[in-house]
Design a protein around this motif. Structure first.
Motif, PDB file in Angstrom:
ATOM      1  N   TRP A 442       0.830  -1.206   0.000  1.00 41.95           N
ATOM      2  CA  TRP A 442       0.000   0.000   0.000  1.00 41.95           C
ATOM      3  C   TRP A 442       0.867   1.259   0.000  1.00 41.95           C
ATOM      4  CZ3 TRP A 442      -4.674   1.476  -1.121  1.00 41.95           C
ATOM      5  CH2 TRP A 442      -5.069   2.770  -0.759  1.00 41.95           C
ATOM      6  N   GLN A 447      -2.264   0.856  -3.785  1.00 42.72           N
ATOM      7  CA  GLN A 447      -3.312  -0.127  -4.046  1.00 42.72           C
ATOM      8  C   GLN A 447      -2.725  -1.510  -3.774  1.00 42.72           C
ATOM      9  OE1 GLN A 447      -4.031  -1.621  -8.192  1.00 42.72           O
ATOM     10  NE2 GLN A 447      -3.374   0.448  -8.774  1.00 42.72           N
ATOM     11  N   TYR A 496     -10.219   4.255  -0.318  1.00 38.05           N
ATOM     12  CA  TYR A 496      -9.823   4.261  -1.733  1.00 38.05           C
ATOM     13  C   TYR A 496     -10.756   3.390  -2.567  1.00 38.05           C
ATOM     14  CZ  TYR A 496      -6.932   2.900  -5.778  1.00 38.05           C
ATOM     15  OH  TYR A 496      -6.457   2.611  -7.037  1.00 38.05           O
ATOM     16  N   TYR A 497     -11.000   2.164  -2.113  1.00 38.90           N
ATOM     17  CA  TYR A 497     -11.889   1.270  -2.860  1.00 38.90           C
ATOM     18  C   TYR A 497     -13.302   1.834  -2.949  1.00 38.90           C
ATOM     19  CZ  TYR A 497      -8.580  -2.666  -3.064  1.00 38.90           C
ATOM     20  OH  TYR A 497      -7.518  -3.491  -3.338  1.00 38.90           O
TER      21      TYR A 497
END
Length: 770
Positions: A442, A447, A496-497
């Protein structure tokens, strides 16, 4: 704008149906007003075919066509819903005959934009407007997808709206392709949402849904037809001749197309998703699941099968994952099926679980801390999504997320069940190394990617939501090992997702080993696990708000109604109610008995935290659909072991029309595992004692027969032919505000209820007596 009183409005509709007024222009004033909000209009059609080729199309005007066709259209506002209208269009051939003919209701939208989000539940997410590869199941990746942070999201060859410039689109589906027969879209420019719900079929069979978009992408149309006539039917990443046939009509034949239409203000994709979740059963009505097999019986049978599959191989000892001796980590098998075995508090099984954990951490963890995805019984490591151009062995990020999450759950269960002394330091060290690997990835790449190289830790394939469950694993590890930094990484990854995939694209995907980066249900449910884990460990309600949106997305993958299957099919003969079956992915066009691989207890936790019973309904539907697929005496589904099940519930013709409603005669351990997990981690009956409320998940009935300030008395009836041991969880509304944790099921008392018998249960606060 004209206002017409109801009785005069009905007379107006009758007049329209018998006058020379253009019916296609004036079907109903309210319907027209609603459609105008999205630059839409509606037309009613009759079509004639030669095979699957359209040879003639006629528009109904004045309620009729030459050739004795009649049309009666009824439009009614929905009580209590100013944003909805019910429409029924009845087509009738009054005299004569009509060969190879269908009828349809067509919606046209001008002022369209390719930026609009298009949803057809379980079939189209964001219109599937992405790069596509291959021409079949699980296509290999091209060279440009490896070690490329800029790789575009890439899907298999599925029905889709065009991503190419100046290319028109055609998507031809039938209702059997959908978890809910619906077409939905969100317009960012007008901040408007649109949902159309319809029915599965008429007497002519499944209805069709055809979507077209022009090359300039400024006009889109879709129609609902009776029946579906497609030139090509979508398979598992490919297409084949549909074999559809338009019916021959005789005098007096008629069919009705019914639908409910919503047009409403929506600020973003989550607003559309949450609205859909609320209304998805509005046409089909609430589900009425059958009570077939108590959850305790399923747990007994499932653990019996799993126990008999423990194998001792030269490479190590483990529970066989499927129907061979090779070991696969996470996803559909290894180190997940061990969890219900550990819960049995049986010395033999506890020892077997420990031997599998020893085997996994010693044989499968790479130098980076990540795990390899599997190993053959001969000792050969299994590489995943490999390319001859890139020999470095890689593994699924999803499997590593599962490995961290389930390894942590095992450690927690060992502690909670009083066997912390059995925890091997190697297991904890392996969990620390794996969590640290996720954090390192990460911090380096921002990601987790889709495929990882366990030896080096490099992301081999970027993009997708393959790491959906990794934040949950990190959250558990952060709490267990007291590493606050890991919780920050979990939160950053989940945020983020959510922003990129859920709110930004309206789907999650790519975490299955047999699809590309396609939208799928497993990542949707896995990400919900992560959001609820973050809520549990932080108490921050923003995770709860995200979880509610995510649960709505999960609802788009779950059958909201009981499909009609061919009477001659296995499911048809057994009269199975498959409401709650979970669709796999936009590539793998079938539903399955359960969540791969999870109990879905996070839906129960979301229900506790919000009080919204729709979440409880969703997981109850899923559990009951699973039971419908379990092989039992007099209810043969898998033609295999009693208590076994398999992963294929097929409402679509993706595998050919002969496959609709027929099980494949094999077994899949993951479906058996999620059945055990549901029986374990969901209470059979949940009671909020101070509110005198109870919700039943198990295959029993519960009736409150007495309530006062001292106690609540519930009569539990077991209508099945199997004795039940019903887990009862009771708490007060104040206690329901606190996180449940991961081992609460150990404290739930089990109430025995004989087959066909009744038991009275007395509840006071959290105390349960019988």
């Amino acid at each position: 704008m004209y206002r017409i009183k109801t009785k005069y409005f009905l007379l107006f509709l009758v007049a329209v149906a018998t006058s020379n007024t253009s019916f296609s222009q004036l079907p109903d004033l309210q319907l027209n007003r609603m459609l105008q909000q999205v630059s839409g209009s509606v037309t009613f059609l009759q079509r004639q075919y030669k095979g699957t080729d359209l040879v003639a199309e006629n528009v109904f005007r004045s309620g009729e066509l030459p050739g004795n066709w009649k049309l009666v259209m009824k439009a009614n506002p929905v009580k209590g819903h100013s944003d909805a209208i019910d429409v029924e269009a009845t087509f009738r051939l009054a005299a004569g005959q009509a060969t190879s003919t269908t009828v349809a209701v067509k919606f046209d939208f001008s002022n369209w934009s390719a930026a609009n989000y298009v949803l057809v539940p379980a079939s189209l997410y964001n219109g599937n407007r992405y790069r596509s590869i291959g021409d079949g199941y699980n296509p290999g990746y091209p060279r440009d997808m490896y070690y490329n942070p800029q790789v575009p999201l890439t899907i298999s060859n599925n029905p889709r709206l065009s991503v190419e410039q100046d290319k028109a689109s055609l998507v031809a589906l039938q209702t059997g392709n959908m978890a809910t027969p619906a077409v939905c879209f969100f317009s960012p420019a007008t901040q408007t949402g649109f949902i159309l719900l319809t029915e599965q079929q008429t007497k002519w069979g499944n209805n069709g849904v055809t979507i077209t978009e022009n090359a300039h992408k400024d006009q889109l149309s879709f129609d609902i037809s009776a029946p579906a006539i497609r030139k090509l039917a979508a398979g598992f990443g490919d297409f084949h001749l549909s074999g559809d046939k338009a019916p021959d009509w005789k005098a007096g034949d008629e069919v009705s197309l019914r639908f409910r239409l919503y047009v409403f203000k929506a600020t973003d994709i989550p607003a559309l998703l949450t609205k859909f979740f609320k209304v998805r059963k509005d046409i089909s009505g609430p589900s009425i699941p059958r009570n077939l097999v108590p959850m305790s019986k399923l747990l007994e049978l499932g653990t019996g099968i799993c126990s008999s599959n423990f194998t001792q191989q030269q490479i190590g000892n483990y529970y066989k994952p499927e129907n061979n001796n090779d070991f696969q980590l996470g996803w559909v098998s290894g180190m997940i099926n061990t969890y219900p075995m550990l819960s049995l508090n049986d010395e033999k099984e506890r020892k077997s679980v420990g031997e599998e954990l020893d085997f996994v951490v010693r044989r499968l963890q790479g130098k980076s801390g990540y795990f390899y995805g599997g190993i053959k019984s001969t000792g050969e490591i299994i590489g995943e999504k490999m390319s001859p151009d890139f020999p470095e062995i890689q593994a699924m990020v999803r499997k590593n997320g599962d490995a961290l999450f389930w390894l942590m759950k095992h450690l927690l269960l060992f502690r909670a069940s009083g066997h912390a002394d059995m925890i091997n330091k190697d297991w904890e060290d392996a969990a620390i190394k794996l969590a640290a690997a996720f954090v390192k990835t990460w911090e380096k790449d921002g990601q987790f990617g889709q495929y990882i190289a366990p030896e080096t830790g490099r992301i081999a394939v970027f993009n997708s939501t393959a790491g959906a469950i990794a934040p949950a694993g990190l959250a558990l590890a952060a709490h267990y090992f007291n590493r606050a930094g890991w919780l920050k990484t979990a939160a950053a990854a989940a945020d983020y997702y959510y922003r990129r995939d859920v709110a930004g694209q309206g789907f999650t995907g790519g975490d299955c080993g047999d699809i590309s980066q396609d939208a799928n249900s497993e990542s949707a449910f896995g990400f919900l696990e992560s959001l609820m884990a973050l809520y549990d460990y932080t108490g921050d309600r923003r995770w709860l708000s995200m979880a509610e949106v995510q649960a709505a997305l999960c609802g788009t993958w779950t059958l909201s109604y009981a499909p009609v299957f061919p009477p001659s099919s296995t499911i048809g003969k057994l009269q199975c109610n498959m409401t709650g079956a979970v669709w796999a992915s936009i590539q793998n066009k079938h539903a399955a008995p359960g969540i791969c691989t999870s109990s879905g207890d996070y839906l129960f936790k979301l229900f506790r935290a919000t009080g919204n019973s729709l979440y409880a309904d969703l997981i109850r539907d899923i559990q009951h659909a699973h039971t419908e697929a379990v092989n039992m005496p007099g209810h043969i589904t898998s033609n295999y072991l009693i208590g076994s099940s398999m992963e294929r519930i097929q409402p679509s013709d993706a595998e050919g029309k002969e496959s609709i409603g027929n099980f494949i005669h094999t077994r899949n351990s993951w479906t058996e595992t999620n059945g055990m997990l549901m029986a374990l981690e969901l209470p059979g009956i949940y009671v909020i004692s101070d509110k005198s409320k109870c919700y039943v998940f198990d295959h029993v009935e519960a009736t409150i027969i007495k309530k006062d300030n001292k106690e609540l008395v519930i009569e539990v009836y077991n209508p099945t032919v199997y004795d039940a041991s019903v887990a009862v969880m009771a708490e007060t509304s104040a206690e329901a505000k606190h996180p449940l944790g991961y081992t609460a099921f150990l404290r739930w008392p089990k109430v025995p209820v004989k087959a066909g018998g009744k038991t009275r249960v007395r509840i006071s606060g959290r105390e349960v007596r019988w």
